[in-house]
Scaffold this active site. Structure first.
Site, PDB file in Angstrom:
ATOM      1  N   ASP A 358       7.887  18.320  27.312  1.00 57.54           N
ATOM      2  CA  ASP A 358       8.214  19.745  27.222  1.00 57.54           C
ATOM      3  C   ASP A 358       8.549  20.314  28.599  1.00 57.54           C
ATOM      4  O   ASP A 358       8.003  19.891  29.618  1.00 57.54           O
ATOM      5  CB  ASP A 358       7.024  20.502  26.632  1.00 57.54           C
ATOM      6  CG  ASP A 358       7.220  22.006  26.689  1.00 57.54           C
ATOM      7  OD1 ASP A 358       8.065  22.510  25.935  1.00 57.54           O
ATOM      8  OD2 ASP A 358       6.559  22.658  27.520  1.00 57.54           O
ATOM      9  N   GLU A 419      13.119  17.573  27.255  1.00 54.39           N
ATOM     10  CA  GLU A 419      13.588  18.900  26.856  1.00 54.39           C
ATOM     11  C   GLU A 419      14.218  19.547  28.093  1.00 54.39           C
ATOM     12  O   GLU A 419      13.566  20.246  28.852  1.00 54.39           O
ATOM     13  CB  GLU A 419      12.437  19.764  26.338  1.00 54.39           C
ATOM     14  CG  GLU A 419      12.934  21.078  25.753  1.00 54.39           C
ATOM     15  CD  GLU A 419      11.899  22.198  25.786  1.00 54.39           C
ATOM     16  OE1 GLU A 419      12.006  23.099  24.945  1.00 54.39           O
ATOM     17  OE2 GLU A 419      11.012  22.184  26.647  1.00 54.39           O
TER      18      GLU A 419
END
Length: 706
Positions: A358, A419
């Site tokens: 993330d 990401e």
């Protein structure tokens, strides 16, 4: 192009992308930093012997924190807290006595330790699942209580405790008498040859009921659905312990503890083992980009200082400007130990098969992708210029080491996904070529395109060229995960594709007991087409967020003060799919057909498609990928008979997937038994053509018969 003047450690990257040549020295320096850290790690042993990166990470999680020796019944606890003067282990086991269990004075590196002998009856000194904390005495004489940084179990306090002492989480000593034993082998995954279709899921919302669902419920109720749909990987969100449920798991407090809201560590192990028995990989949404500001039950101010795990608050780098969270100091050897051990722990102990990292954009840049720095145009200077890029070299080096570790631990099944919205060049090239080492990056521009189209354009104004360009605009040699919507689009304040398409009609007009309205008919048709063209043209892997496969009708909103702590929107209404009188099952069955068609015919993990047609008037797109022919008619009203479609290889073609089937909510306008014979004449720069019937708002996939 000659590579003789290119630094050897990035020649692979430059050979793949010659535009990198002017920046080869910068790329080389960035790789060198990671390689230097790797050298330092390998030689950071007490006796000077060499250790592997895997040994370094494994030894860390097996050494730090609380560990029970099942043979001797001793418990050993080690904690790194360089700012603390003294340390005491306290808990229910000693009635929270602040003096009885002082830890050995910290060594030269700031590590405290204590060994607890077994009780006279032979039991462990600390009972299983009992509450525990560490108390530090700081340089000014003050005392602070903390949950151990490497704790593997933390729970919410009871209502009575919360009312008396506040909602701070409670650390627990997890040492079950019968730990779960894995029964099944991991599925193998070969990046070069295998496709991967990912089902993004959140355990807590995985129930139609307004409650927090459990690991066991997910295992029993959701895994069979995922298997039926044909996905071969699950990406689990909000697993790392987070005190605030509404943070969606992105404000992590306890990095080695899995969320206790959903059950026990043994329950999660059973879930993953069951998924493996179905041939499904399990990926963890790992949060190493930042951490919660909580101090009493998190890492912030853990040893009383603001710079133990994070950049100092006075440095200008210690806090995220938007997320209200702390930022790791990736250049710290002990932070590297902590984070790398965290990855090894989840792979070894829980049998995760890889990670979606993330917030990689936030990690990569000193500006965190915020403000003017986040307006990426694709100019290589934005990523690779010494003066202009603002790249955090230490964060990039950490990500390189993280990828090294994961692939060393799992040489036959590892999956790592970044990401990253910035498009940083080389991020998804192999480390051996001078890249970042990720296997995939998320194609984050794709959902933005679809949402913008649905918000701002009439169907007649859809630009076929723009759709194709956005879906195919990716870096050569760097794989992407295509998706048309993820959890981001489901959150409150946004809308899912289904809701943009059908809005309030989803509440009243999804019944099969009456003819579909124009809104529902359009919505179902475009929902299928958008997903199929994204799946087949947009990347080398595919991702779907749980519930979107059947057009979940509502947004996602976790219980919070602003909604009176309601769980009404913090759930997935799988009951809608199970109702034969509702059209949601049509979308669900199409999604299953699409995934299983790809599994059989394999188009994802293959070279980019050749797009032969982007007809702006007819609203038709046609392309070939891995020998399969895809035809899309986005025209809202016009169907075409005997429409010529160019195809490279001569032969007989048959339809293998058709969005217009009745069981998919279509109108059965296409005869799938028909065979299509090529004509030996060039068409749209292809050597042959076939003629097909393509109804309005319909897509078909054809395969040559062998």
């Amino acid at each position: 192009m000659s590579l003789t003047k290119i630094p050897e450690n990035v020649q692979g990257a430059v050979s793949i992308d010659p535009w990198l040549e002017p920046f080869a020295d910068v790329l080389s320096e960035r790789r060198y930093l990671a390689d230097k850290w790797l050298y330092d790690i390998k030689h950071a042993t007490p006796d000077g012997s060499e250790q592997s990166l895997v040994d370094f990470a494994r030894n860390a999680y097996k050494t730090y924190g609380l560990h029970a020796n099942q043979q001797t019944k001793e418990i050993v606890y080690r904690e790194w807290a360089p700012n603390a003067q003294r340390a005491f282990l306290v808990g229910e086991f000693n009635n929270w006595n602040e003096e009885s269990h002082e830890m050995k004075h910290k060594d030269e590196f700031g590590v405290f330790s204590i060994t607890l002998a077994p009780l006279e009856n032979g039991d462990f000194a600390i009972p299983h699942d009992s509450k525990i904390k560490v108390m530090f005495v700081l340089p000014d004489g003050s005392k602070v209580y903390r949950i151990p940084a490497w704790i593997t179990r933390a729970t919410q306090p009871s209502k009575e405790t919360a009312q008396k002492y506040g909602p701070t989480y409670e650390g627990r000593f997890w040492n079950p008498p019968n730990s779960y034993q894995f029964k099944h082998q991991r599925p193998k995954f070969n990046l070069a040859n295998d496709s991967i279709k990912i089902y993004e899921a959140h355990i807590g919302i995985s129930s139609p009921e307004p409650k927090v669902a459990s690991y066991k419920e997910f295992t029993q109720n959701v895994l069979p659905r995922i298997k039926h749909l044909g996905y071969d990987a699950i990406q689990l969100m909000a697993i790392m312990e987070h005190a605030y449920y509404a943070s969606f798991g992105y404000q992590v407090t306890n990095f080695f503890a899995i969320s206790s809201r959903y059950g026990t560590p043994e329950d999660l192990k059973e879930l993953i083992d069951t998924a493996h028995s179905m041939g499904i990989l399990v990926l963890l949404d790992v949060i190493h980009s930042h951490a919660s500001k909580n101090s009493e039950d998190g890492l912030n101010m853990f040893d009383g200082s603001d710079h133990q795990y994070f950049h100092s608050l006075t440095s200008g780098r210690g806090e995220h400007p938007l997320w209200d969270s702390r930022l790791f100091n990736y250049g710290s050897f002990e932070v590297q130990r902590f984070l790398l051990a965290n990855l090894a722990y989840y792979i070894d102990v829980y049998q995760f098969d890889g990670f979606r990292f993330d917030g990689v954009t936030s990690m990569l840049y000193l500006h965190h992708g915020v403000g003017a720095g986040g307006a990426f145009s694709g100019d290589y200077n934005e990523y690779l210029s010494r003066d202009r890029s603002g790249v955090d070299h230490e964060a990039l080096a950490y990500l390189m080491l993280a990828n090294d570790l994961v692939h060393d631990l799992l040489p036959e099944s590892a999956v790592t996904i970044a990401e990253d919205v910035s498009g940083y060049p080389t991020l998804c090239l192999p480390r051996t070529a001078g890249g970042g080492g990720f296997d995939y990056r998320l194609a984050m521009a794709l959902p933005d395109m679809w949402i913008k189209l649905l918000k701002t354009k009439q169907d007649d104004d859809w630009d076929m060229g723009h759709i194709v360009h956005t879906l195919t605009n990716r870096r050569h040699g760097e794989k992407v995960v295509a998706y048309c919507e993820s959890h981001d689009q489901a959150l409150v304040g946004d809308k899912t594709l289904a809701f943009w398409l059908m809005d309030a009609a989803m509440y009243t007009d999804m019944t099969v007991l009456k003819e579909p309205t124009l809104v529902i008919d359009r919505g179902i048709a475009l929902h299928k087409m958008i997903r199929l063209i994204t799946h087949s043209l947009g990347g080398e892997a595919y991702l779907n967020f749980e519930g979107n496969e059947f057009g979940h009708p509502e947004w996602l909103d976790f219980p919070r003060v602003g909604n009176n702590d309601s769980y009404h929107y913090a759930r997935r209404q799988f009951n809608l799919v199970d109702d034969d009188l509702l059209r949601y099952r049509h979308l669900n069955e199409f999604d299953a057909a699409m995934q299983n068609c790809e599994s059989k015919h394999q188009w994802l993990n293959t070279p980019q498609a050749y797009v032969s047609l982007k007809h702006e008037v007819d609203k038709v797109i046609a392309f070939e990928r891995n020998g399969h022919l895809f035809v899309f008619n986005f025209h809202p009203t016009q169907s075409f008979t005997d429409y010529r479609i160019g195809v490279d290889v001569a032969g007989t073609y048959k339809i293998v997937l058709n969005t217009d089937r009745a069981e998919f909510g279509g109108h059965n306008r296409i005869d799938e038994a028909q065979e299509f014979f090529t004509t030996d004449l060039e068409w749209n720069n292809r050597r042959n053509f076939i003629q097909v019937y393509i109804p309005s708002r319909t897509a078909i996939v054809l395969t040559r018969q062998m």
